[in-house]
Scaffold this motif. Structure first.
Motif, PDB file in Angstrom:
ATOM      1  N   GLU A 166       0.833  -1.198   0.000  1.00  0.00           N
ATOM      2  CA  GLU A 166       0.000   0.000   0.000  1.00  0.00           C
ATOM      3  C   GLU A 166       0.865   1.243   0.000  1.00  0.00           C
ATOM      4  O   GLU A 166       1.919   1.286   0.636  1.00  0.00           O
ATOM      5  CB  GLU A 166      -0.910   0.020   1.222  1.00  0.00           C
ATOM      6  CG  GLU A 166      -1.910  -1.116   1.227  1.00  0.00           C
ATOM      7  CD  GLU A 166      -2.858  -1.068   2.419  1.00  0.00           C
ATOM      8  OE1 GLU A 166      -2.763  -0.134   3.238  1.00  0.00           O
ATOM      9  OE2 GLU A 166      -3.697  -1.974   2.512  1.00  0.00           O
ATOM     10  N   GLY A 167       0.378   2.259  -0.713  1.00  0.00           N
ATOM     11  CA  GLY A 167       1.098   3.524  -0.788  1.00  0.00           C
ATOM     12  C   GLY A 167       0.649   4.498   0.273  1.00  0.00           C
ATOM     13  O   GLY A 167      -0.354   4.281   0.954  1.00  0.00           O
ATOM     14  N   PRO A 168       1.388   5.592   0.425  1.00  0.00           N
ATOM     15  CA  PRO A 168       1.024   6.608   1.408  1.00  0.00           C
ATOM     16  C   PRO A 168      -0.293   7.288   1.037  1.00  0.00           C
ATOM     17  O   PRO A 168      -0.587   7.483  -0.144  1.00  0.00           O
ATOM     18  CB  PRO A 168       2.196   7.593   1.351  1.00  0.00           C
ATOM     19  CG  PRO A 168       2.796   7.406   0.006  1.00  0.00           C
ATOM     20  CD  PRO A 168       2.569   5.973  -0.364  1.00  0.00           C
ATOM     21  N   LYS A 169      -1.064   7.638   2.039  1.00  0.00           N
ATOM     22  CA  LYS A 169      -2.353   8.296   1.791  1.00  0.00           C
ATOM     23  C   LYS A 169      -2.153   9.725   1.313  1.00  0.00           C
ATOM     24  O   LYS A 169      -2.943  10.234   0.531  1.00  0.00           O
ATOM     25  CB  LYS A 169      -3.231   8.267   3.046  1.00  0.00           C
ATOM     26  CG  LYS A 169      -3.577   6.847   3.495  1.00  0.00           C
ATOM     27  CD  LYS A 169      -4.256   6.054   2.394  1.00  0.00           C
ATOM     28  CE  LYS A 169      -4.475   4.607   2.798  1.00  0.00           C
ATOM     29  NZ  LYS A 169      -4.500   3.693   1.684  1.00  0.00           N
ATOM     30  N   ASP A 170      -1.108  10.393   1.791  1.00  0.00           N
ATOM     31  CA  ASP A 170      -0.829  11.769   1.387  1.00  0.00           C
ATOM     32  C   ASP A 170       0.231  11.767   0.301  1.00  0.00           C
ATOM     33  O   ASP A 170       1.339  11.273   0.511  1.00  0.00           O
ATOM     34  CB  ASP A 170      -0.350  12.598   2.592  1.00  0.00           C
ATOM     35  CG  ASP A 170      -1.437  12.761   3.647  1.00  0.00           C
ATOM     36  OD1 ASP A 170      -2.610  12.930   3.263  1.00  0.00           O
ATOM     37  OD2 ASP A 170      -1.104  12.713   4.841  1.00  0.00           O
ATOM     38  N   GLN A 171      -0.139  12.309  -0.844  1.00  0.00           N
ATOM     39  CA  GLN A 171       0.758  12.351  -1.997  1.00  0.00           C
ATOM     40  C   GLN A 171       0.671  13.728  -2.637  1.00  0.00           C
ATOM     41  O   GLN A 171      -0.398  14.332  -2.670  1.00  0.00           O
ATOM     42  CB  GLN A 171       0.365  11.275  -3.012  1.00  0.00           C
ATOM     43  CG  GLN A 171       0.389   9.873  -2.420  1.00  0.00           C
ATOM     44  CD  GLN A 171      -0.047   8.794  -3.394  1.00  0.00           C
ATOM     45  OE1 GLN A 171      -0.200   9.024  -4.589  1.00  0.00           O
ATOM     46  NE2 GLN A 171      -0.251   7.590  -2.874  1.00  0.00           N
TER      47      GLN A 171
END
Length: 185
Positions: A166-171
């Motif tokens: 999973e990637g970071p929620k803030d991008q």
């Protein structure tokens, strides 16, 4: 004119295709995914935003490879209107910058359109299941290379993806030159 892509649509499936590479081979995008995921980068040869960070793109691709993350770059710009982005010039650009990844040519622009690519550079980070987990910037550089100590947004995000899926929620979205679309026939 600078363009900014939309935010990450988590879980969106990677579009697969077979495209010609500057190395003389045909490459299937899905085959380039590593056990930690895949970065699909839309770049071109002439864009000042790409030129400013190309050494960092190569660095991050090399560093991510050590973590099982594959990397591919695609150029889809209209090479008739922008001859610097021709396939022959792509070969020279890849050689000059010692690309450790395939540099593919999307001459008919169908893959760039399928991805919704907006600018160069535009980065898509997929997990090992080829589900989108990152659509953001490389770092805070713009038309000029930023300081050496800039946070490596793409690299850090893809490390997280390689570890957790999973990637970071803030991008933070990338910014760059708009894709040079061919006139609709």
């Amino acid at each position: 004119m600078a363009a900014t892509p939309p935010v990450c649509e988590f879980g969106w499936p990677a579009v697969d295709a077979i495209l010609p590479g500057t190395d003389g081979n045909q490459h299937q995008i899905s085959d380039l995914c590593g056990p930690g995921g895949l970065v699909v980068a839309f770049i071109c040869n002439h864009c000042p935003y790409v030129k400013a960070v190309i050494s960092r793109i190569v660095r991050d691709a090399n560093d991510l490879q050590e973590h099982g993350v594959g990397f591919v770059a695609i150029s889809a710009n209209d090479a008739v209107a922008y001859p610097e982005d021709s396939f022959d010039n792509m070969k020279l650009f890849a050689e000059r910058h010692r690309f450790p990844f395939p540099y593919l040519y999307d001459e008919d622009q169908r893959i760039a359109r399928a991805y919704g690519a907006a600018c160069t550079p535009d980065f898509y980070g997929f997990n090992a299941d080829l589900k989108l987990q990152y659509r953001g910037r490389l770092d805070a550089s713009r038309r000029e290379e930023g300081p050496a100590d800039l946070r490596r947004d793409l690299y850090e995000a893809m490390l997280q993806v390689s570890r957790s899926g999973e990637g970071p929620k803030d991008q933070i979205a990338s910014i760059g030159c708009s894709i040079k679309w061919k006139d609709a026939a």
